[in-house]
Write a protein that holds these residues in place. Structure first.
Motif, PDB file in Angstrom:
ATOM      1  N   GLY A 199      27.923  79.781 -54.137  1.00 15.85           N
ATOM      2  CA  GLY A 199      27.283  79.080 -53.158  1.00 15.85           C
ATOM      3  C   GLY A 199      25.859  79.878 -52.550  1.00 15.85           C
ATOM      4  N   LEU A 200      26.042  80.813 -51.901  1.00 19.68           N
ATOM      5  CA  LEU A 200      24.839  81.613 -51.571  1.00 19.68           C
ATOM      6  C   LEU A 200      23.923  82.073 -52.738  1.00 19.68           C
ATOM      7  CD1 LEU A 200      26.492  84.038 -49.113  1.00 19.68           C
ATOM      8  CD2 LEU A 200      24.978  82.087 -48.505  1.00 19.68           C
ATOM      9  N   GLY A 201      24.547  82.547 -53.650  1.00 19.55           N
ATOM     10  CA  GLY A 201      23.550  83.391 -54.857  1.00 19.55           C
ATOM     11  C   GLY A 201      22.853  82.212 -55.516  1.00 19.55           C
ATOM     12  N   CYS A 202      23.618  81.019 -55.687  1.00 17.51           N
ATOM     13  CA  CYS A 202      22.654  79.956 -56.464  1.00 17.51           C
ATOM     14  C   CYS A 202      21.178  79.615 -55.711  1.00 17.51           C
ATOM     15  CB  CYS A 202      23.426  78.520 -56.421  1.00 17.51           C
ATOM     16  SG  CYS A 202      24.463  78.596 -57.728  1.00 17.51           S
ATOM     17  N   ILE A 203      21.375  79.512 -54.350  1.00 14.94           N
ATOM     18  CA  ILE A 203      20.262  79.108 -53.602  1.00 14.94           C
ATOM     19  C   ILE A 203      19.359  80.314 -53.309  1.00 14.94           C
ATOM     20  CG2 ILE A 203      19.390  78.578 -51.390  1.00 14.94           C
ATOM     21  CD1 ILE A 203      22.165  76.942 -51.027  1.00 14.94           C
ATOM     22  N   VAL A 204      19.790  81.627 -53.194  1.00 20.55           N
ATOM     23  CA  VAL A 204      19.029  82.674 -53.024  1.00 20.55           C
ATOM     24  C   VAL A 204      18.219  83.025 -54.444  1.00 20.55           C
ATOM     25  CG1 VAL A 204      19.116  85.393 -52.791  1.00 20.55           C
ATOM     26  CG2 VAL A 204      20.256  84.032 -51.091  1.00 20.55           C
ATOM     27  N   SER A 205      18.999  83.034 -55.418  1.00 20.99           N
ATOM     28  CA  SER A 205      18.414  83.184 -56.702  1.00 20.99           C
ATOM     29  C   SER A 205      17.296  82.160 -57.061  1.00 20.99           C
ATOM     30  CB  SER A 205      19.293  83.241 -57.972  1.00 20.99           C
ATOM     31  OG  SER A 205      20.170  84.037 -57.868  1.00 20.99           O
ATOM     32  N   GLU A 206      17.758  80.875 -56.795  1.00 24.28           N
ATOM     33  CA  GLU A 206      16.534  79.982 -57.078  1.00 24.28           C
ATOM     34  C   GLU A 206      15.265  80.043 -56.300  1.00 24.28           C
ATOM     35  OE1 GLU A 206      15.713  75.265 -57.349  1.00 24.28           O
ATOM     36  OE2 GLU A 206      18.155  75.976 -57.383  1.00 24.28           O
ATOM     37  N   MET A 207      15.677  80.546 -54.976  1.00 27.26           N
ATOM     38  CA  MET A 207      14.389  80.537 -54.063  1.00 27.26           C
ATOM     39  C   MET A 207      13.522  81.990 -54.465  1.00 27.26           C
ATOM     40  SD  MET A 207      15.385  79.591 -50.112  1.00 27.26           S
ATOM     41  CE  MET A 207      15.700  77.997 -49.664  1.00 27.26           C
ATOM     42  N   LEU A 208      13.987  82.746 -54.874  1.00 25.05           N
ATOM     43  CA  LEU A 208      13.483  83.982 -55.004  1.00 25.05           C
ATOM     44  C   LEU A 208      12.679  83.644 -56.700  1.00 25.05           C
ATOM     45  CD1 LEU A 208      16.220  86.864 -54.636  1.00 25.05           C
ATOM     46  CD2 LEU A 208      13.912  86.239 -53.273  1.00 25.05           C
ATOM     47  N   VAL A 209      13.131  83.002 -57.502  1.00 26.66           N
ATOM     48  CA  VAL A 209      12.600  82.573 -58.693  1.00 26.66           C
ATOM     49  C   VAL A 209      11.415  81.757 -58.124  1.00 26.66           C
ATOM     50  CG1 VAL A 209      12.437  81.371 -60.691  1.00 26.66           C
ATOM     51  CG2 VAL A 209      14.412  82.835 -60.265  1.00 26.66           C
ATOM     52  N   ARG A 210      11.512  80.824 -57.471  1.00 24.44           N
ATOM     53  CA  ARG A 210      10.337  79.759 -57.092  1.00 24.44           C
ATOM     54  C   ARG A 210       9.197  80.575 -56.306  1.00 24.44           C
ATOM     55  NH1 ARG A 210      11.480  74.687 -58.382  1.00 24.44           N
ATOM     56  NH2 ARG A 210      13.498  74.096 -58.687  1.00 24.44           N
ATOM     57  N   VAL A 211       9.530  81.561 -55.744  1.00 23.87           N
ATOM     58  CA  VAL A 211       8.648  82.316 -54.849  1.00 23.87           C
ATOM     59  C   VAL A 211       7.721  83.248 -55.695  1.00 23.87           C
ATOM     60  CG1 VAL A 211       9.831  84.497 -53.704  1.00 23.87           C
ATOM     61  CG2 VAL A 211       8.081  83.055 -52.434  1.00 23.87           C
ATOM     62  N   GLY A 212       8.156  83.560 -56.672  1.00 22.44           N
ATOM     63  CA  GLY A 212       7.411  84.389 -57.707  1.00 22.44           C
ATOM     64  C   GLY A 212       7.857  85.659 -58.052  1.00 22.44           C
ATOM     65  N   ILE A 213       9.000  86.266 -58.060  1.00 24.40           N
ATOM     66  CA  ILE A 213       9.163  87.324 -58.123  1.00 24.40           C
ATOM     67  C   ILE A 213       9.294  87.992 -59.686  1.00 24.40           C
ATOM     68  CG2 ILE A 213      10.774  87.765 -56.264  1.00 24.40           C
ATOM     69  CD1 ILE A 213      13.397  87.765 -58.125  1.00 24.40           C
ATOM     70  N   GLU A 214       9.109  89.117 -60.111  1.00 23.99           N
ATOM     71  CA  GLU A 214       8.909  89.381 -61.538  1.00 23.99           C
ATOM     72  C   GLU A 214      10.241  89.459 -62.091  1.00 23.99           C
ATOM     73  OE1 GLU A 214       6.661  93.150 -63.997  1.00 23.99           O
ATOM     74  OE2 GLU A 214       7.840  93.397 -62.033  1.00 23.99           O
ATOM     75  N   LYS A 215      11.267  90.136 -61.740  1.00 18.00           N
ATOM     76  CA  LYS A 215      12.644  90.356 -62.493  1.00 18.00           C
ATOM     77  C   LYS A 215      13.704  89.906 -61.487  1.00 18.00           C
ATOM     78  CE  LYS A 215      15.044  91.741 -66.036  1.00 18.00           C
ATOM     79  NZ  LYS A 215      14.726  93.049 -66.890  1.00 18.00           N
TER      80      LYS A 215
END
Length: 216
Positions: free
Chosen positions: A31-47
């Motif tokens: 639950g938490l990880g799906c949203i956190v991961s998606e938000m971090l990808v969408r904000v532009g992190i490298e890895k």
């Protein structure tokens, strides 16, 4: 035009540059990880590194937003990796399964705890502590959630978790995960208004937020 034109005026160019060089480890893509991961990808992190050894089940679908009914039975780590990589090619995603005491945590700027059991949470905290890495913890139950950021402190020294059936609604997961992702960005960009050595307690039933400062 950039993917990030709408957020750069808010975060600033220097922050965006840090984000685009940032590496983050997310433990658990439920639950938490799906949203956190998606938000971090969408904000532009490298890895982005993700770790999960579970498979998608029917009871996951209502709150684990990367998955659909077509994913039931599939491994979460590989399914999440494919979904996250489809969002944007700017982010490299690497997936791990079960981690243990001998797991070599890759070099990252922030470790994010999205696990749903005390063993995995405490293990990930110890690994982050060994690497002197920021550790952003969160937990949810019912209408309630908590977030805390530690560095060179072990989670088990702060919290004593009991094992219980984790009944939860997607609204709690969504709000707590969003704040956890925001905290990760604040740490990457060195914002002073972060939760280092603090606990943010969230009560959605009464719409209350309380911050507790931890003793050194």
């Amino acid at each position: 035009m950039s993917f990030f034109d709408r957020q750069i005026p808010i975060l600033g160019h220097k922050c965006q540059e840090k984000i685009e060089k940032a590496k983050v480890f997310v433990g658990g893509v439920g639950g938490l990880g799906c949203i956190v991961s998606e938000m971090l990808v969408r904000v532009g992190i490298e890895k982005l590194y993700i770790a999960d050894f579970d498979s998608v089940s029917q009871t996951n679908i209502h709150r684990q937003f990367l998955y659909t009914e077509q994913d039931i039975g599939k491994p979460k780590n590989l399914t999440a990796k494919a979904k996250l990589e489809s969002i944007g090619t700017h982010c490299q995603v690497e997936a791990f399964g079960l981690i243990d005491e001998n797991f070599e945590l890759p070099y990252v700027d922030v470790v994010v705890d999205c696990f749903d059991n005390k063993h995995s949470k405490n293990l990930l905290s110890r690994l982050a502590c060994q690497n002197h890495t920021y550790f952003v913890h969160a937990g949810v139950f019912g209408y309630f959630g908590q977030i805390a950021t530690l560095k060179d402190k072990k989670l088990e020294e702060i919290f004593s978790f009991g094992e219980q059936k984790n009944y939860i609604i997607p609204q709690t997961v969504g709000i707590v995960a969003s704040l956890q992702a925001m905290e990760t960005i604040k740490l990457i960009c060195s914002f002073q208004s972060n939760l280092l050595n603090k606990i943010l307690s969230i009560d959605l039933l009464n719409y209350s937020l309380d911050t507790i400062t931890l003793n050194d």
